[in-house]
Write a protein that holds these residues in place. Structure first.
Motif, mmCIF file in Angstrom:
data_model
loop_
_atom_site.group_PDB
_atom_site.id
_atom_site.type_symbol
_atom_site.label_atom_id
_atom_site.label_comp_id
_atom_site.label_asym_id
_atom_site.label_seq_id
_atom_site.Cartn_x
_atom_site.Cartn_y
_atom_site.Cartn_z
ATOM 1 N N LEU A 89 -18.425 6.302 7.378
ATOM 2 C CA LEU A 89 -16.774 5.757 7.277
ATOM 3 C C LEU A 89 -16.833 4.097 7.701
ATOM 4 O O LEU A 89 -16.081 3.418 6.979
ATOM 5 C CB LEU A 89 -15.991 6.623 7.978
ATOM 6 C CG LEU A 89 -15.948 8.066 7.545
ATOM 7 C CD1 LEU A 89 -15.062 8.893 8.287
ATOM 8 C CD2 LEU A 89 -15.537 8.020 6.059
ATOM 9 N N LEU A 90 -17.581 3.726 8.748
ATOM 10 C CA LEU A 90 -17.327 2.382 8.768
ATOM 11 C C LEU A 90 -17.939 1.595 7.749
ATOM 12 O O LEU A 90 -17.248 0.517 7.404
ATOM 13 C CB LEU A 90 -18.376 2.101 10.163
ATOM 14 C CG LEU A 90 -18.248 0.346 10.564
ATOM 15 C CD1 LEU A 90 -16.852 0.085 10.985
ATOM 16 C CD2 LEU A 90 -19.328 0.384 11.745
ATOM 17 N N PHE A 91 -19.149 1.836 7.182
ATOM 18 C CA PHE A 91 -19.511 1.241 6.302
ATOM 19 C C PHE A 91 -18.768 1.191 4.869
ATOM 20 O O PHE A 91 -18.612 0.206 3.899
ATOM 21 C CB PHE A 91 -20.850 1.375 5.854
ATOM 22 C CG PHE A 91 -21.969 1.013 6.769
ATOM 23 C CD1 PHE A 91 -21.900 -0.197 7.137
ATOM 24 C CD2 PHE A 91 -22.926 1.739 7.056
ATOM 25 C CE1 PHE A 91 -22.867 -0.648 8.195
ATOM 26 C CE2 PHE A 91 -23.937 1.482 8.046
ATOM 27 C CZ PHE A 91 -23.901 0.094 8.529
ATOM 28 N N VAL A 92 -17.979 2.164 4.662
ATOM 29 C CA VAL A 92 -16.927 2.379 3.550
ATOM 30 C C VAL A 92 -15.669 1.298 3.893
ATOM 31 O O VAL A 92 -15.093 0.914 2.757
ATOM 32 C CB VAL A 92 -16.409 3.742 3.506
ATOM 33 C CG1 VAL A 92 -15.193 3.837 2.662
ATOM 34 C CG2 VAL A 92 -17.530 4.757 2.850
ATOM 35 N N ILE A 93 -15.148 1.351 5.196
ATOM 36 C CA ILE A 93 -14.314 0.180 5.183
ATOM 37 C C ILE A 93 -14.780 -0.921 5.203
ATOM 38 O O ILE A 93 -14.015 -1.673 4.542
ATOM 39 C CB ILE A 93 -13.783 0.494 6.804
ATOM 40 C CG1 ILE A 93 -13.083 1.679 6.949
ATOM 41 C CG2 ILE A 93 -12.923 -0.511 7.142
ATOM 42 C CD1 ILE A 93 -12.825 2.382 8.494
#
Length: 161
Positions: A128-132
């Motif tokens: 999710l951090l990489f999606v952001i």
């Protein structure tokens, strides 16, 4: 007959010296309407996958995985859609311009790391951090095509800091 003419005129030896990307660029002699249709279709698929990914986010157990896959695939399709408008070589050259090289590198790295975090590392918080980071880097990359916008945003942020 064309093959014979190219061999006799010496064009065949020049063709062998070309890179794969030059060959692809030469082969993509699409009309403007075909390019526009390809852009629209690929862009709609990309946006559709992104929206579908957000919708899958609320499914129990597999929702986060489907979100990551659809969201990343949607970003790849959206990015690839612009290749129809400019052509693959011109798009790749523009992606590697000195004003966009860092944003392009971060964006592609985040796309790959999102999938790695979801499937190999099984760390969905990191995914999710990489999606952001995908969202932010894709926005920063997109803003590089609008003159002076990134500089204005940097001045605005520095004003508040």
């Amino acid at each position: 007959m064309d093959k014979l003419k190219s061999v006799l005129s010496g064009e065949e030896s020049r063709r062998e010296d070309r890179t794969i990307l030059e060959t692809v660029n030469e082969a993509s002699s699409l009309s403007w309407t075909t390019r526009l249709r390809g852009f629209i279709v690929c862009f709609i698929i990309g946006v559709g996958c992104t929206v579908l990914g957000v919708g899958c986010l609320f499914l129990p157990k597999i929702g986060i995985t489907l979100f990551i896959v659809f969201y990343t695939f949607g970003n790849i399709c959206t990015l690839g859609s612009t290749m129809f408008l400019m052509g693959p070589m011109k798009q790749l050259k523009r992606m590697c311009d000195k004003t966009r090289a860092l944003a392009t590198t971060i964006m592609i790295t985040c796309l790959v790391l999102t999938l790695c975090a979801a499937f190999w590392w099984k760390n969905f918080g990191l995914a999710l951090l990489f999606v952001i980071l995908q969202v932010l880097s894709f926005a920063w990359y997109s803003l590089s095509y609008i003159p002076c916008v990134r500089e204005a945003i940097l001045k605005l942020v520095s004003f508040f800091i």
